[in-house]
Design a protein around this motif. Structure first.
Motif, short mmCIF file in Angstrom:
data_model
loop_
_atom_site.label_atom_id
_atom_site.label_comp_id
_atom_site.label_asym_id
_atom_site.label_seq_id
_atom_site.Cartn_x
_atom_site.Cartn_y
_atom_site.Cartn_z
N ILE A 102 71.84 45.97 82.42
CA ILE A 102 73.29 45.82 82.22
C ILE A 102 73.63 46.28 80.82
O ILE A 102 72.93 45.96 79.85
N LEU A 103 74.72 47.02 80.69
CA LEU A 103 75.22 47.41 79.38
C LEU A 103 76.68 46.97 79.28
O LEU A 103 77.54 47.40 80.06
N PHE A 104 76.94 46.07 78.33
CA PHE A 104 78.31 45.64 78.03
C PHE A 104 78.86 46.63 77.02
O PHE A 104 78.35 46.74 75.89
N ASN A 127 82.57 46.28 66.54
CA ASN A 127 82.67 46.85 67.87
C ASN A 127 81.35 47.50 68.27
O ASN A 127 80.69 48.15 67.44
N GLY A 128 80.97 47.31 69.53
CA GLY A 128 79.72 47.90 69.96
C GLY A 128 79.37 47.57 71.40
O GLY A 128 80.20 47.08 72.17
N ASP A 129 78.11 47.84 71.72
CA ASP A 129 77.60 47.65 73.09
C ASP A 129 76.36 46.77 73.02
O ASP A 129 75.61 46.79 72.05
N VAL A 130 76.13 46.01 74.08
CA VAL A 130 74.96 45.13 74.17
C VAL A 130 74.26 45.39 75.49
O VAL A 130 74.88 45.37 76.56
N ALA A 131 72.95 45.64 75.41
CA ALA A 131 72.15 45.94 76.60
C ALA A 131 71.25 44.77 76.93
O ALA A 131 70.64 44.17 76.05
N THR A 149 68.19 43.35 79.77
CA THR A 149 67.25 43.51 80.87
C THR A 149 66.59 42.17 81.14
O THR A 149 66.07 41.53 80.21
N GLY A 150 66.65 41.72 82.39
CA GLY A 150 66.10 40.41 82.72
C GLY A 150 66.83 39.32 81.96
O GLY A 150 68.06 39.26 81.97
N ASP A 151 66.07 38.48 81.26
CA ASP A 151 66.69 37.38 80.54
C ASP A 151 66.80 37.64 79.04
O ASP A 151 67.00 36.71 78.26
N ARG A 152 66.67 38.91 78.62
CA ARG A 152 66.67 39.24 77.20
C ARG A 152 67.67 40.32 76.84
O ARG A 152 67.97 41.22 77.64
N ILE A 153 68.18 40.22 75.63
CA ILE A 153 68.93 41.32 75.04
C ILE A 153 67.92 42.35 74.55
O ILE A 153 66.97 42.01 73.84
N LYS A 166 74.39 56.40 67.44
CA LYS A 166 74.13 57.44 68.44
C LYS A 166 72.94 57.07 69.33
O LYS A 166 72.40 57.91 70.05
N ASP A 167 72.50 55.80 69.24
CA ASP A 167 71.37 55.35 70.07
C ASP A 167 71.68 55.58 71.54
O ASP A 167 72.81 55.34 72.00
N ASP A 168 70.66 56.02 72.26
CA ASP A 168 70.82 56.33 73.69
C ASP A 168 70.40 55.13 74.53
O ASP A 168 69.25 54.68 74.43
N ILE A 169 71.30 54.59 75.31
CA ILE A 169 71.00 53.48 76.22
C ILE A 169 71.40 53.88 77.62
O ILE A 169 72.54 54.30 77.86
N ARG A 170 70.48 53.75 78.54
CA ARG A 170 70.78 54.03 79.95
C ARG A 170 70.69 52.72 80.72
O ARG A 170 69.70 52.00 80.59
N ALA A 171 71.70 52.44 81.50
CA ALA A 171 71.76 51.16 82.21
C ALA A 171 72.09 51.36 83.68
O ALA A 171 72.83 52.28 84.05
N GLU A 172 71.55 50.46 84.49
CA GLU A 172 71.85 50.49 85.92
C GLU A 172 73.29 50.09 86.19
O GLU A 172 73.92 50.57 87.15
N GLN A 173 73.84 49.21 85.36
CA GLN A 173 75.21 48.73 85.53
C GLN A 173 75.91 48.72 84.18
O GLN A 173 75.36 48.23 83.19
N LYS A 174 77.11 49.26 84.12
CA LYS A 174 77.90 49.24 82.91
C LYS A 174 79.16 48.40 83.13
O LYS A 174 79.86 48.58 84.13
N LEU A 175 79.40 47.50 82.20
CA LEU A 175 80.60 46.65 82.25
C LEU A 175 81.44 46.95 81.02
O LEU A 175 81.03 46.67 79.89
N ASP A 176 82.60 47.54 81.22
CA ASP A 176 83.49 47.84 80.11
C ASP A 176 84.30 46.59 79.78
O ASP A 176 85.10 46.12 80.58
N VAL A 177 84.06 46.03 78.60
CA VAL A 177 84.74 44.79 78.19
C VAL A 177 85.68 45.06 77.02
O VAL A 177 85.89 44.20 76.16
N ARG A 178 86.24 46.26 76.99
CA ARG A 178 87.19 46.63 75.94
C ARG A 178 88.31 45.60 75.85
O ARG A 178 88.87 45.16 76.85
#
Length: 489
Positions: free
Chosen positions: A8-10, A25-29, A31-35, A44-56
């Motif tokens: 998940i990527l918020f 402002n930023g994004d939080v990734a 996996t499982g029970d951990r950030i 410019k860090d690259d994060i790929r997620a199965e699900q993206k939730l835009d919480v703007r």
């Protein structure tokens, strides 16, 4: 450039990371029970997620930690924990004020204040191991950090709790609390204000407490007196904790009674001075009224008293004691006697004192809600959104960052939770997403079970526990173990 894989990527969140630093402002990734990653807007860090939730437009913070609860039985009877999860609370500290479900059972009705957790049937856990096993088999929606209550120990071991414990009884309680620590407890609490605990002297408390200190636990106390003798009680708590080499948390600090209003200008500097040589904090709830059993020694005409429950007259819950007395044509004391056993809300503090404690660098937030009351204090449903919405946003008493720190990272430090209370890689994915412009409590003394607004989503150990005003009934909570060494900060 390495790629972070996540479930998940918020995205586009206003992040309050729980440390008290300015929000960003930023994004939080997750996996499982951990950030697994935190990315600022400029990164410019690259994060790929199965699900993206835009919480703007929304804020993201660590799940709130309720430093002072009586949810010992609530996490069993109501594992969805709607009163707490709807506030963004992801961890509750149970077993406060010397009152805990384990390790005690009763043949008859539990004495006050043990009856604040329920009747005889509530006490089905003669060992901490049994309580821990239940939480593992039927996990609630929130995490639990359990303290062992001194009243529970005394009632399990002693024949007469109106006396100071004998050396043999102290030895048995020491062995019992040591076993509880081994089986999952994280500390020890006293309620020296209450008759089941009041006879205990400093030597008894410290002797038992040292068995807790040896296992990295903490000590919380509902002090002997929070009114006329509050200064003496602070010194007693400090001496006892220092003797046992235990970090100290003074429970629901207050100056109770009209004659004591304003005395936080004395108590807080004293606590600050003592904290310079030993680890001391206080917890506080954002209301000028407290709640406990209806007791004759607390009945007075000087402050309003509202009945929260009565076994003799359940129809009187939610009514003022003065109105009940007028209806019956009796004195306040006689009305209290007729209602007993019962609970009450006491409007005994001044708002200025509450604000002063909230601003103290030593304070963390605890609701002290009583979930088994028929007509509970609104703090059960409203504490955490009230801190943010009223005291931070509306009053400007403290910054949003400071408010959230007192409800997350600072509380985690007090209880020795090494991987909770922060938005950072490697930390538990206990996350609350809320609207910083609308979050506010709605519960009132007249209508105490109204849900707060502004909480959008809550995740506990990476599992969605609350969304759009409803609990998801996913039991993502765990029994947590805190470890806090003497002198650590």
């Amino acid at each position: 450039m390495p790629v972070t894989e996540a479930e998940i990527l918020f995205c586009n969140a206003l992040i309050y990371d729980g440390t008290g630093i300015p929000s960003f402002n930023g994004d939080v990734a997750v996996t499982g029970d951990r950030i697994v990653a935190v990315r600022t807007a400029a990164s410019k860090d690259d994060i790929r997620a199965e699900q993206k939730l835009d919480v703007r437009g929304l804020a993201l913070a660590p799940g709130f930690i309720d430093a002072h609860t009586h949810d010992d039985r609530a996490v069993i009877d109501c594992p969805d924990m709607t009163p707490k999860i709807s506030q963004g609370v992801t961890t509750v500290v149970t077993g406060n004020c010397g009152i805990s479900l384990a390790p005690v059972s009763f043949d008859g009705d539990p004495p006050a204040p043990m009856n604040l957790l329920g009747g005889r049937e509530a006490y089905g856990f003669p060992t901490m191991a049994a309580y821990a096993d239940w939480l593992q088999r039927v996990p609630p929606s929130v995490n639990v950090l359990a303290l062992i209550g001194h009243s529970a120990l005394r009632l399990a071991v002693m024949k007469d709790v109106s006396l100071v414990a004998t050396s043999d009884e102290i030895a048995e309680m020491r062995g019992c609390v040591a076993q509880c620590m081994e089986d999952g407890a994280s500390g020890f609490s006293t309620g020296l204000f209450y008759p089941t605990n009041a006879a205990a002297d400093e030597n008894e408390v410290a002797a038992i407490g040292y068995a807790v200190a040896e296992r990295g636990g903490v000590y919380t106390t509902h002090m002997r007196d929070e009114s006329v003798h509050v200064i003496d009680s602070i010194h007693e708590a400090s001496r006892t904790a220092r003797s046992a080499q235990l970090p100290l948390l003074i429970s629901h600090h207050k100056c109770a009674g009209v004659e004591n209003w304003g005395r936080t200008s004395e108590t807080l500097p004293l606590i600050q001075q003592l904290a310079s040589s030993q680890p001391i904090n206080v917890d506080v709830y954002p209301y000028a009224a407290g709640s406990t059993n209806l007791r004759e020694d607390l009945v007075t005409e000087k402050v309003r008293i509202m009945v929260t429950w009565s076994r003799a007259h359940p129809e009187m819950s939610g009514r003022d004691l003065a109105d009940i007395a007028d209806d019956w044509g009796v004195s306040l004391l006689e009305a209290a006697r007729r209602l007993d056993p019962a609970g009450a809300i006491y409007f005994q503090m001044h708002e200025d004192d509450v604000c002063r404690i909230l601003q103290s660098e030593l304070s963390v937030v605890g609701s002290d809600g009583l979930p088994h009351d028929d007509h509970p204090h609104p703090r059960l449903w409203g504490t955490f959104p009230r801190i943010i919405g009223k005291f931070a946003r509306e009053m400007g008493l403290l910054s949003m960052e400071a408010a959230i720190h007192k409800m997350t990272g600072k509380t985690a430090d007090v209880f020795g939770l090494k991987n909770r209370g922060r938005i950072a890689p490697g930390f538990a994915a206990d996350i609350v997403i809320f609207n910083p412009g609308t979050i506010i409590d709605k519960a009132t003394y007249e209508d105490p079970e109204l849900r707060s607004v502004g909480i959008e989503m809550v995740f506990v150990n990476g599992a969605l526990a609350f969304r759009s005003g409803n609990a998801t009934e996913q039991g993502g909570g765990k029994l947590l173990r805190g470890y806090r060494e003497w002198g650590s900060s």
